[in-house]
Design a protein around this motif. Structure first.
Motif, PDB file in Angstrom:
ATOM      1  N   UNK A   1      10.981  -0.097   0.028  1.00  0.00           N
ATOM      2  CA  UNK A   1      10.351   0.533   1.193  1.00  0.00           C
ATOM      3  C   UNK A   1      10.256   2.034   0.993  1.00  0.00           C
ATOM      4  N   UNK A   2       9.125   2.603   1.431  1.00  0.00           N
ATOM      5  CA  UNK A   2       8.891   4.041   1.311  1.00  0.00           C
ATOM      6  C   UNK A   2       8.882   4.650   2.712  1.00  0.00           C
ATOM      7  N   UNK A   3       9.989   5.260   3.139  1.00  0.00           N
ATOM      8  CA  UNK A   3      10.048   5.828   4.497  1.00  0.00           C
ATOM      9  C   UNK A   3       9.453   7.240   4.600  1.00  0.00           C
ATOM     10  N   UNK A   4       8.979   7.807   3.483  1.00  0.00           N
ATOM     11  CA  UNK A   4       8.496   9.188   3.487  1.00  0.00           C
ATOM     12  C   UNK A   4       7.030   9.241   3.918  1.00  0.00           C
ATOM     13  N   UNK A   5       6.524  10.456   4.014  1.00  0.00           N
ATOM     14  CA  UNK A   5       5.113  10.662   4.371  1.00  0.00           C
ATOM     15  C   UNK A   5       4.256  10.924   3.142  1.00  0.00           C
ATOM     16  N   UNK A   6       4.794  10.599   1.948  1.00  0.00           N
ATOM     17  CA  UNK A   6       4.042  10.753   0.704  1.00  0.00           C
ATOM     18  C   UNK A   6       4.070   9.444  -0.080  1.00  0.00           C
ATOM     19  N   UNK A   7       3.050   9.232  -0.880  1.00  0.00           N
ATOM     20  CA  UNK A   7       3.028   8.057  -1.742  1.00  0.00           C
ATOM     21  C   UNK A   7       4.071   8.215  -2.849  1.00  0.00           C
ATOM     22  N   UNK A   8       4.643   7.075  -3.257  1.00  0.00           N
ATOM     23  CA  UNK A   8       5.706   7.099  -4.263  1.00  0.00           C
ATOM     24  C   UNK A   8       5.346   6.142  -5.394  1.00  0.00           C
ATOM     25  N   UNK A   9       5.409   6.615  -6.619  1.00  0.00           N
ATOM     26  CA  UNK A   9       5.215   5.751  -7.789  1.00  0.00           C
ATOM     27  C   UNK A   9       6.557   5.120  -8.160  1.00  0.00           C
TER      28      UNK A   9
ATOM     29  N   UNK B   1       2.486   3.171  -0.704  1.00  0.00           N
ATOM     30  CA  UNK B   1       1.937   4.151   0.235  1.00  0.00           C
ATOM     31  C   UNK B   1       2.998   4.615   1.225  1.00  0.00           C
ATOM     32  N   UNK B   2       2.753   5.749   1.803  1.00  0.00           N
ATOM     33  CA  UNK B   2       3.702   6.332   2.764  1.00  0.00           C
ATOM     34  C   UNK B   2       3.910   5.389   3.950  1.00  0.00           C
ATOM     35  N   UNK B   3       5.180   5.156   4.291  1.00  0.00           N
ATOM     36  CA  UNK B   3       5.522   4.334   5.448  1.00  0.00           C
ATOM     37  C   UNK B   3       5.326   2.849   5.253  1.00  0.00           C
ATOM     38  N   UNK B   4       5.132   2.396   4.011  1.00  0.00           N
ATOM     39  CA  UNK B   4       4.932   0.963   3.757  1.00  0.00           C
ATOM     40  C   UNK B   4       6.004   0.454   2.800  1.00  0.00           C
ATOM     41  N   UNK B   5       5.938  -0.839   2.502  1.00  0.00           N
ATOM     42  CA  UNK B   5       6.909  -1.448   1.583  1.00  0.00           C
ATOM     43  C   UNK B   5       6.216  -2.554   0.797  1.00  0.00           C
ATOM     44  N   UNK B   6       6.830  -2.966  -0.295  1.00  0.00           N
ATOM     45  CA  UNK B   6       6.319  -4.068  -1.105  1.00  0.00           C
ATOM     46  C   UNK B   6       7.503  -4.956  -1.506  1.00  0.00           C
ATOM     47  N   UNK B   7       7.177  -6.196  -1.847  1.00  0.00           N
ATOM     48  CA  UNK B   7       8.173  -7.137  -2.357  1.00  0.00           C
ATOM     49  C   UNK B   7       7.942  -7.353  -3.848  1.00  0.00           C
ATOM     50  N   UNK B   8       8.995  -7.190  -4.613  1.00  0.00           N
ATOM     51  CA  UNK B   8       8.943  -7.388  -6.063  1.00  0.00           C
ATOM     52  C   UNK B   8       9.646  -8.712  -6.380  1.00  0.00           C
TER      53      UNK B   8
END
Length: 243
Positions: free
Chosen positions: A33-41, A62-69
């Motif tokens: 999960x990305x809790x920041x306001x910037x995209x994270x690689x 993307x900012x404020x979203x999450x993914x499942x690996x």
């Protein structure tokens, strides 16, 4: 220089659990999960790349979203001594606003920009009781899936027919049910008639048999009397001749 703290939130945080037996692919899910306001690689790496299939193993969150690996452990012969050798690392960095090439961002990244989190692998083998329960639980869904599939097929057949065809089918079923009921009643009546005829024939045959016995007895009695009379006459004649 110390690396910055990981901005991604990992679930689970410290370890990936895989439950055996390991005769088939075992999959566990890692949520990023990305809790920041910037995209994270991000990139997901492992110390045993031939043993695991990771999808996706890299990308941008993307900012404020999450993914499942999905981390898929390939089948292997379980060795308790080997479990400590398997580890995972989630590496990340903040994506620049004008990013166009992800691989280029990783190549140009400075060591102090990289963030990482390490996870260890835990292998669990089921006990004998758990194996039995799993086998029983696997049988139930199979039977349920069959019944569900049959129900779905009936629904799909009904949906493919229009109202007129459904009405004809219902009328035909009703007619067949009435025909079956009529045949059952006729069969019952035939059985009752057969039973009545058998009782009548038994009653009628009983007097004839007793009369025949009586006639037979009378015939035997008359024969005995005739023989006695014959012996008496013969005895009288023999007696007269002897005198």
């Amino acid at each position: 220089m110390a690396r910055p703290e990981q901005v991604l939130l990992l679930e689970p945080q410290f370890e990936l659990r895989f439950r055996g037996p390991f005769t088939d692919v075992v999959t566990t899910t890692l949520k990023l999960a990305n809790p920041t306001d910037r995209n994270v690689c991000f990139k997901v790496k492992t110390t045993a790349p031939r043993r695991y299939c990771v999808r996706p193993n890299s990308g941008v969150i993307d900012a404020g979203t999450s993914i499942n690996v999905s981390v898929m452990l390939q089948p292997f012969d379980y060795d308790p001594n080997e479990k400590s050798k398997h580890k995972f690392m989630v590496q990340s960095l903040l994506a620049p606003p004008d990013m166009t090439d992800t691989e280029g961002v990783w190549k140009d990244a400075k060591p102090e920009d990289l963030m990482d989190s390490k996870l260890r692998c835990v292998f669990e083998m089921p006990t004998e009781n758990e194996k039995t329960l799993e086998m029983d639980s696997n049988k139930i869904p199979s039977s349920l899936s069959k019944s569900e599939s049959s129900t779905l097929s009936m629904k799909s057949m009904a949906s493919s027919l229009d109202d007129g065809e459904v009405k004809k089918i219902m009328e035909e079923c009703k007619r067949l049910q009435m025909e079956v009921q009529r045949l059952r009643e006729e069969n019952k009546q035939i059985r009752e008639d057969d039973g009545l005829r058998m009782r009548k024939s038994t009653v009628m045959s009983a007097p004839h048999s007793s009369q025949a016995v009586r006639v037979k007895d009378e015939g035997l009695s008359s024969r005995v009397i005739a023989l006695i009379v014959l012996f008496f006459v013969v005895g009288v004649i023999v007696g007269k001749l002897a005198l």
